[in-house]
Design a protein around this motif. Structure first.
Motif, PDB file in Angstrom:
ATOM      1  N   LEU A  82      34.799  42.766  43.521  1.00  0.00           N
ATOM      2  CA  LEU A  82      35.257  44.047  42.968  1.00  0.00           C
ATOM      3  C   LEU A  82      34.492  44.362  41.695  1.00  0.00           C
ATOM      4  O   LEU A  82      34.292  43.478  40.852  1.00  0.00           O
ATOM      5  N   GLU A  83      34.100  45.621  41.525  1.00  0.00           N
ATOM      6  CA  GLU A  83      33.501  46.046  40.258  1.00  0.00           C
ATOM      7  C   GLU A  83      34.635  46.342  39.289  1.00  0.00           C
ATOM      8  O   GLU A  83      35.527  47.138  39.597  1.00  0.00           O
ATOM      9  N   VAL A  84      34.616  45.691  38.133  1.00  0.00           N
ATOM     10  CA  VAL A  84      35.647  45.948  37.119  1.00  0.00           C
ATOM     11  C   VAL A  84      35.189  47.195  36.348  1.00  0.00           C
ATOM     12  O   VAL A  84      34.141  47.156  35.691  1.00  0.00           O
ATOM     13  N   PRO A  85      35.935  48.307  36.444  1.00  0.00           N
ATOM     14  CA  PRO A  85      35.449  49.582  35.917  1.00  0.00           C
ATOM     15  C   PRO A  85      35.042  49.519  34.444  1.00  0.00           C
ATOM     16  O   PRO A  85      35.749  48.905  33.624  1.00  0.00           O
ATOM     17  N   GLY A  86      33.900  50.112  34.156  1.00  0.00           N
ATOM     18  CA  GLY A  86      33.463  50.267  32.769  1.00  0.00           C
ATOM     19  C   GLY A  86      32.958  49.006  32.100  1.00  0.00           C
ATOM     20  O   GLY A  86      32.722  48.993  30.891  1.00  0.00           O
ATOM     21  N   THR A  87      32.776  47.917  32.868  1.00  0.00           N
ATOM     22  CA  THR A  87      32.362  46.658  32.246  1.00  0.00           C
ATOM     23  C   THR A  87      31.013  46.153  32.757  1.00  0.00           C
ATOM     24  O   THR A  87      30.424  45.249  32.157  1.00  0.00           O
ATOM     25  N   GLY A  88      30.548  46.677  33.878  1.00  0.00           N
ATOM     26  CA  GLY A  88      29.322  46.160  34.492  1.00  0.00           C
ATOM     27  C   GLY A  88      29.520  44.769  35.078  1.00  0.00           C
ATOM     28  O   GLY A  88      28.560  44.089  35.434  1.00  0.00           O
ATOM     29  N   GLN A  89      30.769  44.320  35.181  1.00  0.00           N
ATOM     30  CA  GLN A  89      31.055  42.973  35.699  1.00  0.00           C
ATOM     31  C   GLN A  89      31.770  43.032  37.039  1.00  0.00           C
ATOM     32  O   GLN A  89      32.412  44.038  37.361  1.00  0.00           O
ATOM     33  N   THR A  90      31.653  41.954  37.787  1.00  0.00           N
ATOM     34  CA  THR A  90      32.353  41.871  39.071  1.00  0.00           C
ATOM     35  C   THR A  90      33.254  40.638  39.082  1.00  0.00           C
ATOM     36  O   THR A  90      32.996  39.663  38.373  1.00  0.00           O
ATOM     37  N   ARG A  91      34.303  40.709  39.880  1.00  0.00           N
ATOM     38  CA  ARG A  91      35.176  39.548  40.101  1.00  0.00           C
ATOM     39  C   ARG A  91      35.428  39.424  41.597  1.00  0.00           C
ATOM     40  O   ARG A  91      35.541  40.431  42.302  1.00  0.00           O
ATOM     41  N   THR A  92      35.560  38.189  42.056  1.00  0.00           N
ATOM     42  CA  THR A  92      35.649  37.931  43.494  1.00  0.00           C
ATOM     43  C   THR A  92      37.084  37.590  43.912  1.00  0.00           C
ATOM     44  O   THR A  92      37.764  36.812  43.224  1.00  0.00           O
ATOM     45  N   TYR A  93      37.512  38.159  45.037  1.00  0.00           N
ATOM     46  CA  TYR A  93      38.862  37.894  45.560  1.00  0.00           C
ATOM     47  C   TYR A  93      38.808  37.742  47.076  1.00  0.00           C
ATOM     48  O   TYR A  93      38.165  38.543  47.776  1.00  0.00           O
ATOM     49  N   SER A  94      39.502  36.732  47.567  1.00  0.00           N
ATOM     50  CA  SER A  94      39.485  36.406  48.995  1.00  0.00           C
ATOM     51  C   SER A  94      40.353  37.383  49.786  1.00  0.00           C
ATOM     52  O   SER A  94      41.418  37.792  49.311  1.00  0.00           O
ATOM     53  N   MET A  95      39.900  37.692  50.984  1.00  0.00           N
ATOM     54  CA  MET A  95      40.656  38.630  51.831  1.00  0.00           C
ATOM     55  C   MET A  95      41.738  37.870  52.601  1.00  0.00           C
ATOM     56  O   MET A  95      41.466  36.863  53.238  1.00  0.00           O
ATOM     57  N   ALA A  96      42.974  38.404  52.554  1.00  0.00           N
ATOM     58  CA  ALA A  96      44.076  37.806  53.299  1.00  0.00           C
ATOM     59  C   ALA A  96      44.276  38.509  54.637  1.00  0.00           C
ATOM     60  O   ALA A  96      45.013  38.023  55.492  1.00  0.00           O
ATOM     61  N   ASN A  97      43.626  39.654  54.810  1.00  0.00           N
ATOM     62  CA  ASN A  97      43.726  40.374  56.090  1.00  0.00           C
ATOM     63  C   ASN A  97      42.843  39.687  57.134  1.00  0.00           C
ATOM     64  O   ASN A  97      41.998  38.859  56.791  1.00  0.00           O
ATOM     65  N   VAL A  98      43.064  40.062  58.384  1.00  0.00           N
ATOM     66  CA  VAL A  98      42.297  39.443  59.477  1.00  0.00           C
ATOM     67  C   VAL A  98      41.204  40.399  59.958  1.00  0.00           C
ATOM     68  O   VAL A  98      41.299  41.609  59.740  1.00  0.00           O
ATOM     69  N   PRO A  99      40.162  39.864  60.633  1.00  0.00           N
ATOM     70  CA  PRO A  99      39.087  40.727  61.122  1.00  0.00           C
ATOM     71  C   PRO A  99      39.586  41.841  62.041  1.00  0.00           C
ATOM     72  O   PRO A  99      38.947  42.884  62.153  1.00  0.00           O
ATOM     73  N   ALA A 100      40.751  41.623  62.692  1.00  0.00           N
ATOM     74  CA  ALA A 100      41.288  42.674  63.560  1.00  0.00           C
ATOM     75  C   ALA A 100      41.824  43.854  62.741  1.00  0.00           C
ATOM     76  O   ALA A 100      42.216  44.875  63.316  1.00  0.00           O
ATOM     77  N   GLU A 101      41.863  43.713  61.405  1.00  0.00           N
ATOM     78  CA  GLU A 101      42.253  44.832  60.510  1.00  0.00           C
ATOM     79  C   GLU A 101      41.049  45.139  59.613  1.00  0.00           C
ATOM     80  O   GLU A 101      41.073  44.892  58.414  1.00  0.00           O
ATOM     81  N   PRO A 102      39.961  45.677  60.183  1.00  0.00           N
ATOM     82  CA  PRO A 102      38.710  45.793  59.421  1.00  0.00           C
ATOM     83  C   PRO A 102      38.679  46.957  58.427  1.00  0.00           C
ATOM     84  O   PRO A 102      37.783  47.031  57.598  1.00  0.00           O
ATOM     85  N   GLY A 103      39.663  47.872  58.512  1.00  0.00           N
ATOM     86  CA  GLY A 103      39.631  49.045  57.639  1.00  0.00           C
ATOM     87  C   GLY A 103      40.463  48.870  56.385  1.00  0.00           C
ATOM     88  O   GLY A 103      40.523  49.760  55.544  1.00  0.00           O
ATOM     89  N   ARG A 104      41.142  47.727  56.271  1.00  0.00           N
ATOM     90  CA  ARG A 104      42.040  47.513  55.139  1.00  0.00           C
ATOM     91  C   ARG A 104      41.781  46.133  54.546  1.00  0.00           C
ATOM     92  O   ARG A 104      41.620  45.169  55.292  1.00  0.00           O
ATOM     93  N   VAL A 105      41.743  46.044  53.239  1.00  0.00           N
ATOM     94  CA  VAL A 105      41.564  44.753  52.586  1.00  0.00           C
ATOM     95  C   VAL A 105      42.864  44.398  51.872  1.00  0.00           C
ATOM     96  O   VAL A 105      43.444  45.232  51.164  1.00  0.00           O
ATOM     97  N   GLU A 106      43.354  43.166  52.098  1.00  0.00           N
ATOM     98  CA  GLU A 106      44.544  42.685  51.380  1.00  0.00           C
ATOM     99  C   GLU A 106      44.124  41.556  50.455  1.00  0.00           C
ATOM    100  O   GLU A 106      43.499  40.583  50.892  1.00  0.00           O
ATOM    101  N   LEU A 107      44.452  41.700  49.180  1.00  0.00           N
ATOM    102  CA  LEU A 107      44.105  40.670  48.199  1.00  0.00           C
ATOM    103  C   LEU A 107      45.363  40.140  47.530  1.00  0.00           C
ATOM    104  O   LEU A 107      46.340  40.883  47.351  1.00  0.00           O
TER     105      LEU A 107
END
Ligand SMILES: Cc1cc2nc3c(=O)[nH]c(=O)nc-3n(C[C@H](O)[C@H](O)[C@H](O)COP(=O)(O)OP(=O)(O)OC[C@H]3O[C@@H](n4cnc5c(N)ncnc54)[C@H](O)[C@@H]3O)c2cc1C
Ligand code: FES
Length: 351
Positions: free
Chosen positions: A142-167
């Motif tokens: 994820l891009e942290v707004p206004g900081t130029g930094q990113t942070r990583t978060y694992s997806m809890a959704n399954v590939p069968a739900e490709p249009g939605r990300v659950e973190l």
């Protein structure tokens, strides 16, 4: 506009175009050239590779993950290193049976739900502007707004739900992304820029052995994705040890109890509380409960995810119970402190 250089990935000889302000790993993953990586923030050393020709800027590689003598030997962390000329790298190109790797791309996610699911823990649901193909267990950045930094978060959704990300996101006191954004100003309806999928902590469908899943805190996120996917699409038996301090800290309990009822012969759930005794929960840290309940882990495949000290303790327990590194997949939730201090890097497994 940044200069563009050619990166040649040996032994394939594949050529990838990479901007001078772009990490080499990023350019390769976007071009569909799969190279090993885990944290993508210069902490774990998994992406270390030899630069056999050309010049790179080493970027923000941790001095613990890439020592001075390694830099002098021509090694670089590809998740941080940016080209300063055309370069050639010796890539440890990994291809695994039964696995399709999906190229990294940019997405925009709209927040459709942001809720507290446990103490200092939030569930964040994002609707994506288009579908993302991924392997269960992978993560987004994820891009942290206004900081130029990113942070990583694992997806809890399954590939069968490709249009939605659950973190599932845990608050770090004073943390740039969590305390100062996700737990402070982020609201339903906000748009988030993100990229993915990343990582090599994902379900191995070709391994028929029973699966031991061990999760600490929000380490449950990728584990939830793997379990839900494997129960629906595969046949392995699965045991989940999920740990939290108290019932207030542990989430997804109802989900896993429901899955246990639905798949009584395939899924066994052991919620563990380290600071509270409660009916229906094992008492102790996940590693203690695992230690007490299993004589041996031989014949299993383990997936371990959570804070680095918990992952490290679990690896030691698993190896004492006769599970070998090739049978253990791990995801350490490294943060900026781990990067600055070298974290807690296991002498048992290098990567
Ligand atoms: C592959 C991967 C997947 C992950 N998945 C998840 C997930 O699903 N859920 C989840 O909750 N987390 C996850 N994480 C952790 C997550 O990426 C963030 O690191 C975490 O949320 C903290 O981010 P932050 O910006 O809030 O904190 P940061 O601002 O990054 O601070 C983190 C800590 O580091 C300290 N710190 C900051 N800078 C320095 C410095 N220079 N020197 C010393 N200490 C410093 C801060 O005081 C704080 O204690 C994952 C991490 C990785 C690597
Ligand atoms: S993936 Fe590059 S150091 Fe972790």
């Amino acid at each position: 506009m940044s200069e563009v250089y050619t990166v040649t990935v040996d032994p394939l000889g594949t050529e990838v175009q990479c901007r001078a302000d772009q990490p080499i790993l990023d350019a390769c993953l976007r071009a569909g050239v799969w190279l090993p990586h885990a944290c993508t923030h210069g902490t774990c050393g998994t992406c270390k590779a030899e630069v056999t020709d050309g010049e790179v800027d080493f970027g923000e590689a941790s001095s613990f993950a890439l020592m001075d003598f390694e830099r002098e030997e021509g090694k670089a962390l590809l998740c941080c290193a940016m080209p300063r000329s055309d370069v050639t790298i010796e890539g440890d190109v990994e291809l695994e049976q039964g696995i399709t790797m999906h190229p990294v791309s940019d997405y925009t996610g709209t927040v459709v739900e942001l809720s507290d699911c446990a103490t200092d823990t939030r569930r964040l649901l994002l609707d994506l502007d288009r579908e993302m193909a991924f392997n269960p267990g992978q993560y987004v950045s994820l891009e942290v707004p206004g900081t130029g930094q990113t942070r990583t978060y694992s997806m809890a959704n399954v590939p069968a739900e490709p249009g939605r990300v659950e973190l599932h996101i845990r608050r770090t006191p004073g943390g740039l992304a969590t305390d100062n954004w996700i737990f402070k100003t982020l609201e339903v309806g906000d748009e988030i820029r993100l990229s993915g999928p990343y990582g090599r902590f994902f379900f191995r469908p070709a391994r028929p052995e029973p699966m031991l899943m061990i999760a600490g805190g929000t380490g449950q996120a990728p584990i939830t994705s793997i379990i839900r996917h494997a129960l629906a699409e595969a046949e392995q038996r699965i045991t989940l040890y999920a740990g939290g301090r108290t019932t207030e800290h542990l989430y997804n309990v109802a989900l896993f109890r429901e899955l246990q009822q639905r798949y009584p012969d395939r899924f066994h759930y052991r919620p563990c509380l380290s600071e509270q005794r409660a009916e229906g929960y094992a008492a102790g840290r996940v590693t203690d409960v695992l230690d007490a309940e299993l004589d041996t882990c031989t014949g299993h495949v383990a997936y371990v995810c959570g804070p680095p000290p918990m992952v490290d303790a679990t690896l030691k327990t698993l190896m004492r119970k006769r599970l070998f590194p090739r049978d253990i997949y791990r995801e350490d939730f490294f943060d900026a402190r781990d990067k600055a201090t070298g974290g807690l890097r296991s002498p048992l497994l290098k990567r």
